[in-house]
Design an enzyme around this catalytic site. Sequence first.
Site, mmCIF file in Angstrom:
data_model
loop_
_atom_site.group_PDB
_atom_site.id
_atom_site.type_symbol
_atom_site.label_atom_id
_atom_site.label_comp_id
_atom_site.label_asym_id
_atom_site.label_seq_id
_atom_site.Cartn_x
_atom_site.Cartn_y
_atom_site.Cartn_z
ATOM 1 N N SER A 123 28.009 -115.243 -30.293
ATOM 2 C CA SER A 123 28.711 -114.011 -30.763
ATOM 3 C C SER A 123 28.065 -113.293 -31.825
ATOM 4 C CB SER A 123 30.018 -114.489 -31.132
ATOM 5 O OG SER A 123 30.912 -115.327 -30.224
ATOM 6 N N ARG A 124 26.766 -113.673 -32.149
ATOM 7 C CA ARG A 124 26.000 -112.985 -33.052
ATOM 8 C C ARG A 124 26.619 -113.672 -34.490
ATOM 9 N NH1 ARG A 124 23.222 -112.464 -28.890
ATOM 10 N NH2 ARG A 124 22.957 -110.192 -28.151
ATOM 11 N N LEU A 125 26.918 -114.488 -34.565
ATOM 12 C CA LEU A 125 27.129 -115.296 -35.986
ATOM 13 C C LEU A 125 26.303 -116.208 -36.259
ATOM 14 C CD1 LEU A 125 31.194 -115.799 -35.717
ATOM 15 C CD2 LEU A 125 29.661 -113.802 -36.947
#
Length: 513
Positions: free
Chosen positions: A489-491
Amino acid sequence: MRTVIRRRVTRMISAFLFQPPLPISPKHQYSLLPLTTTQRFLTASHSFRTLSTKSIPNMQDSASVSYLSQREAAEIDETLMGPLGFSVDQLMELAGLSVATSVAEVYKPSEYSRVLAICGPGNNGGDGLVAARHLHHFGYKPSICYPKRTSKSLYTGLVTQLESLSVPFVSLEDLPENLSEDFDVIIDAIFGFSFHGAPRPPFDAIIRRLQTLQKRPVIVSVDIPSGWHVEEGDHEGGGIKPDMLVSLTAPKLCAKSFSGPHHFLGGRFVPPSVAEKYKLELPSYPGTSMCVRIGKPPKVDISAMRVNYVSPELLEDQVESDPVLQFRKWFDEAVAAGLRETNAMALSTTNKDRKPSSRMVLLKGFDENGFVWFTNYESKKGSDLSENPFAALLFYWEDMNRQVRIEGPVERISEEESENYYHSRPRGSQIGAIVSKQSSVVPGRHVLYDEYEELTKKYSDGSVIPKPKNWGGFRLKPNLFEFWQGQPSRLHDRLQYSLQEGNPAWIIRRLAP
Ligand SMILES: NC(=O)C1=CN([C@@H]2O[C@H](COP(=O)(O)OP(=O)(O)OC[C@H]3O[C@@H](n4cnc5c(N)ncnc54)[C@H](OP(=O)(O)O)[C@@H]3O)[C@@H](O)[C@H]2O)[C@H](O)CC1
Ligand SMILES: Cc1cc2nc3c(=O)[nH]c(=O)nc-3n(C[C@H](O)[C@H](O)[C@H](O)COP(=O)(O)O)c2cc1C
Ligand SMILES: Cc1ncc(COP(=O)(O)O)c(C=O)c1O
Ligand SMILES: [K+]
């Protein structure tokens, strides 16, 4: 006794070889394409995979592929299993493996794990059973629908193998109403090249269901899209429209009307004698791959190209307090993972007008004094660095979901260091460095080549090749590092190391992804 058998086999093979071939089926030109990078895996289990020998299917620019009639296909099968000594089990194993590897090239288990293999009564169905077994081992979750079983030991064996892996068998009646909800991929292994007439029950109904499927699940047809005429194709229209066709041995004539995005060829077992006899033009299989893409390039939606990174977390309390040591750790891990050119890095420079410029160079050494690469001092990068002696380095180790940024001032290394390194290079590269007035305009390749030839002759006696004055190393002394580890999730994790004026201790801070 053995000699008699050998003689008989030799006779059989030569009888086969000298038999007149069937009329050659029409050939069709198809271009071959490399796989897109997005077609590579990135799943939890693969994030840290070592680089396998799996090479990129299709590096040829173009090749023509032959198409087989139904009769030729059957005859080739008989030949393989007769005089050429193959057993059906073997060929089926290779065919099924080719199907599974083709599926894995395009549909990654991270997104397309739920596979339903619908298997018909013949060998095409057997290919489906074998493919399902391999897909299970590749990390997919296959289910099997096998409504019309045979009692031959080959098939009962395949069923037992799948049962021992707890692969579920689903009856036609128990298939969910909406296949799209339960499955990501359907393997159509219902009918192969022996199909004739119109589909009979119980397969007619399931083929009708496949005809009306929406976008998902994707359909992968083994050898022939089931229900299609083996030579005429989907001649009445309204047949199933597979997204992928895996032709075996060579595409059958019906494959000419396949218009889906992914056409692969499998069955890497055709001996040259068979290819010659049937004038088969087949693409070469790359590396150790069991499949090769043929046909038109897949249309890709660039805006939808993305990978969801899955990796172990990168936490403050796990990293080294010295970024050079942390870099060493990651570099060693990348080398151990077998990544290609782990030392390749993007080097960004700017000129006096603050215009940036990037290119790849090879890191040739690093320690607490800095990061070193070699180049031509009169190149574009050389001139940028004389105008602004600051640069940024960037490593991207794709298979590990890792990126490292390094920034700082740059200086030339000593002449002695450059001399030492220059003479450690292959002699051809030493001459190349003399020939190349790097970043200047060249009227044509021949200019470089002619000078290269001349110098090669000149130094053919093994004498020392002098280093050009304008060739040497740069060293970047870092004042900033960033270690980036891709996360779902692009974290992502981003740990930045920076130095503060007059303080030798590195400060570690987490940056928002
Ligand atoms: N050389 C290779 O690459 C290899 C490919 N293999 C695969 O084998 C198939 C061909 O296998 P074969 O067993 O000859 O035939 P099929 O799988 O196509 O199916 C035959 C059975 O289907 C029945 N059938 C035929 N037409 C119909 C129909 N209209 N309705 C219902 N059923 C039908 C047929 O029954 P019949 O009573 O009609 O004879 C058979 O039971 C090839 O395409 C590859 O996938 C091998 O694995 C090995 C090497
Ligand atoms: C993977 C890779 C590694 C490279 N390594 C170097 C290198 O170490 N030194 C070099 O001068 N050029 C290297 N090159 C070529 C440069 O990218 C570039 O084309 C060349 O240095 C000219 O750049 P410039 O005109 O910006 O100075 C490499 C290219 C690639 C793709
Ligand atoms: C133009 C140029 N110079 C130098 C290098 C670095 O080569 P070597 O590893 O032989 O020093 C490369 C590598 O690609 C290059 O392309
Ligand atoms: K099929």
